[in-house]
Design an enzyme around this catalytic site. Structure first.
Site, PDB file in Angstrom:
ATOM      1  N   GLU A 276       6.484  15.091  -5.876  1.00  0.00           N
ATOM      2  CA  GLU A 276       5.400  14.137  -6.039  1.00  0.00           C
ATOM      3  C   GLU A 276       4.175  14.623  -5.255  1.00  0.00           C
ATOM      4  O   GLU A 276       4.289  15.370  -4.288  1.00  0.00           O
ATOM      5  CB  GLU A 276       5.831  12.748  -5.557  1.00  0.00           C
TER       6      GLU A 276
ATOM      7  N   TYR B  56      -1.346   5.137 -11.429  1.00  0.00           N
ATOM      8  CA  TYR B  56      -0.652   5.898 -10.388  1.00  0.00           C
ATOM      9  C   TYR B  56      -1.605   6.842  -9.656  1.00  0.00           C
ATOM     10  O   TYR B  56      -2.806   6.848  -9.875  1.00  0.00           O
ATOM     11  CB  TYR B  56       0.502   6.680 -11.030  1.00  0.00           C
TER      12      TYR B  56
ATOM     13  N   GLN C 292      -3.090   3.449  -3.308  1.00  0.00           N
ATOM     14  CA  GLN C 292      -2.260   2.750  -4.279  1.00  0.00           C
ATOM     15  C   GLN C 292      -2.003   1.348  -3.755  1.00  0.00           C
ATOM     16  O   GLN C 292      -1.558   1.172  -2.608  1.00  0.00           O
ATOM     17  CB  GLN C 292      -0.924   3.484  -4.428  1.00  0.00           C
TER      18      GLN C 292
ATOM     19  N   ASP D   7       0.438  12.554 -10.728  1.00  0.00           N
ATOM     20  CA  ASP D   7      -0.295  12.773  -9.477  1.00  0.00           C
ATOM     21  C   ASP D   7      -1.204  14.004  -9.505  1.00  0.00           C
ATOM     22  O   ASP D   7      -1.101  14.891  -8.646  1.00  0.00           O
ATOM     23  CB  ASP D   7       0.678  12.879  -8.265  1.00  0.00           C
TER      24      ASP D   7
ATOM     25  N   LEU E  48       0.870  -1.185   0.000  1.00  0.00           N
ATOM     26  CA  LEU E  48       0.000   0.000   0.000  1.00  0.00           C
ATOM     27  C   LEU E  48       0.896   1.220   0.000  1.00  0.00           C
ATOM     28  O   LEU E  48       1.861   1.277   0.764  1.00  0.00           O
ATOM     29  CB  LEU E  48      -0.873  -0.035   1.258  1.00  0.00           C
ATOM     30  N   ASN E  49       0.584   2.201  -0.859  1.00  0.00           N
ATOM     31  CA  ASN E  49       1.292   3.482  -0.708  1.00  0.00           C
ATOM     32  C   ASN E  49       0.314   4.657  -0.696  1.00  0.00           C
ATOM     33  O   ASN E  49      -0.509   4.706   0.226  1.00  0.00           O
ATOM     34  CB  ASN E  49       2.510   3.618  -1.627  1.00  0.00           C
ATOM     35  N   ASP E  50       0.352   5.550  -1.628  1.00  0.00           N
ATOM     36  CA  ASP E  50      -0.327   6.847  -1.467  1.00  0.00           C
ATOM     37  C   ASP E  50      -1.854   6.759  -1.293  1.00  0.00           C
ATOM     38  O   ASP E  50      -2.511   5.996  -1.996  1.00  0.00           O
ATOM     39  CB  ASP E  50      -0.125   7.713  -2.717  1.00  0.00           C
TER      40      ASP E  50
END
Ligand code: FRU
Length: 505
Positions: free
Chosen positions: A235, A113, A66, A179, A48-50
């Site tokens: 980012e 993304y 994400q 992004d 898991l990210n953003d």
């Protein structure tokens, strides 16, 4: 010549093409982790990210993250990247709505993304970066980003817009262009994106919709800030206005450490200034300020709640850090939601009030602390909220050891140093060690006279420490051993007085 395209060989478009037993096995491994969080958002398995698409639609908060579900499964190496969907009416209890946008179109075939969402009439409009690579048969791969649109209806069904909203980067930028964070101003839709100039410095670019159906956008221009050399890539930028002031919150990569600041591999911070000039794209602002003083905090996203609060979430993690949970085939969680308030040209962060619904048993504290180490946690629960004031008028330092074992040889230590007007967080003895090459201590100056307010959320593998009125916040993942269930306190150079409350969560 190395043919790196082999990496795409086993790519699938939809997670439901993966045999169920493979998914179940990943989830079984993850569920066996002793570090699973209790009240933070985590993936059932994978990476898991953003946070993405944070919005209010159809009477609920919607949030995506994400997600790379099979990131830690090597054989077979099935690769997938998409948005995972959650919804909530209180930002605390989340309904699991499963995989949402997946990398299944030519515009996002190498990664769905980060991006954002906004309610438009009776649908949720999502805008994100589709990552694609060209020249993959050669050594000279080139990133070709598309900005992609998708509509979600009230039944949470998605339909992608099949033509890109924007193709490729700006001509003065490299392929690092991604992004999009959308907002509306004067009946026009804008989005801010992170970009890298051709001279390899980071910046933010603005795109603007043409017409009203959101299918056509133009490259509008560069956000004109005072910083021409702040890192090599920005980012997850996010532009919003609070109390008549403009804020650009973003995650610049490549800032060298400076004193107590920028100690993590990548940073997150903000500019506060005058509202953006939409004709010239000039943004007059104060100096860049780092947002979080801890170790694991990146890729923030905010939304305006129906009652006007600006609420932020972040990835409670950073790229390229090998978290101890990878052994259990998962990594990453999101921070607790925080309200952002502007005071004296600074962003203050406060845990959102809805988190009070997590509170269970309450313990009042009113204690004089001397220089012996005394145990504070009387219930033995690991997941707790602490909200108290420490009065150091007679003391020099206050030491708080969280997630400590019986001997207090392992703990996560916070020191409040009155003389130095500083707070220090150390995870030197926190438990399972990781990311040590970025240091085990973080420090921030904090101005106070005699009393200081501490508001702390402890989950199974994290602490979030809000100091003062939220002007200093430390976010840290920690991986304590199972016997680290205690809290100890100590006062140095005289007695400290603690008054407040502790709740089991
Ligand atoms: C930030 C980031 C974004 C990108 C996403 C991909 O962590 O690198 O720039 O859109 O993650 O998962």
């Amino acid at each position: 010549m190395v043919n790196k395209s082999a990496q795409f060989k086993n790519m699938i478009k939809h997670i439901d093409q993966v045999p169920e037993n493979v998914i179940k096995e990943e989830e079984r491994l993850t569920a066996a982790s002793p570090f699973r969080q209790k009240f933070h958002i985590e993936a059932k398995s994978g990476f898991l990210n953003d946070p993405n698409g944070f919005s209010f639609f159809n009477g609920k908060y919607h949030l995506f993250y994400q997600w790379t579900p099979l990131a830690f499964k090597k054989d077979p190496s099935i690769w997938h990247h998409g948005w995972y969907h959650l919804a909530s009416s209180d930002l605390v209890n989340w309904e699991d709505l499963g995989p949402a946008i997946e990398s299944d179109s030519p515009l996002d075939k190498h990664g769905t993304y980060s991006g954002s969402a906004m309610t438009v009439n009776d649908k949720l409009f999502c805008i994100y970066t589709g990552n694609t690579w060209t020249n993959t048969q050669t050594d000279d791969w080139r990133r070709l980003p598309y900005q992609v649109g998708a509509w979600m209806d009230k039944k949470n069904r998605f339909e992608k817009i099949d033509k890109p909203l924007i193709t490729d980067s700006f001509s003065d930028c490299t392929g690092h262009f991604r992004d999009p964070k959308i907002w509306m101003h004067d009946n026009n839709y804008y989005a801010v994106l992170g970009a890298q100039r051709r001279n390899l410095t980071g910046t933010a670019k603005i795109i603007k919709s043409v017409g009203s159906d959101l299918t056509q956008w133009q490259k509008y221009g560069e956000l004109k800030t005072d910083e021409k050399h702040l890192g090599y890539m920005w980012e997850c930028p996010d532009y919003f206005e609070v109390d008549g002031q403009g804020v650009l919150l973003f995650s610049p990569q490549g800032l060298p450490a400076k004193g107590d600041h920028y100690r993590n591999i990548y940073q997150t911070g903000y500019f506060i200034g005058e509202p953006l000039n939409y004709d010239t794209l000039e943004f007059k602002h104060e100096k860049f300020k780092e947002l979080d003083a801890g170790f694991d905090f990146y890729a923030t996203q905010t939304m305006e709640a129906p009652d006007g609060r600006r609420i932020m979430l972040a990835w409670f993690g950073i790229s390229e850090i090998d978290y101890p949970t990878t052994k259990y085939h998962y990594s990453g969680c999101l921070t607790i939601p925080r309200e952002l308030i502007i005071k004296d040209k600074k962003l203050l962060q406060r845990p959102i009030r809805e988190l009070k619904s997590l509170r269970k048993k309450e313990t009042q504290i009113n204690l004089l602390i001397d220089d012996s180490m005394s145990e504070l946690n009387l219930t033995g629960m690991v997941t707790q909220e602490l909200d108290f004031e420490v009065d150091l008028s007679l003391a020099e330092k206050f030491v708080l050891d969280l997630r400590a074992d019986q001997e207090n040889s392992h703990h996560t230590r916070l020191i409040i140093d009155k003389e130095k007007q500083a707070c220090i967080l150390s995870r030197k003895d926190s438990g399972v060690m990781f990311a040590e090459k970025y240091g085990t201590e973080r420090r921030r100056q904090v101005k106070f006279q005699e009393k200081l307010h501490l508001h702390i959320f402890i989950d199974v593998s994290s602490v979030e420490i809000f100091i003062g009125k939220g002007e200093v916040v430390f976010s840290a993942r920690i991986f304590p051993n199972e016997d680290q269930t205690k809290i100890f306190v100590q006062s140095i150079g005289g007695e400290s007085h603690l008054v407040g409350k502790i709740w089991d969560l």
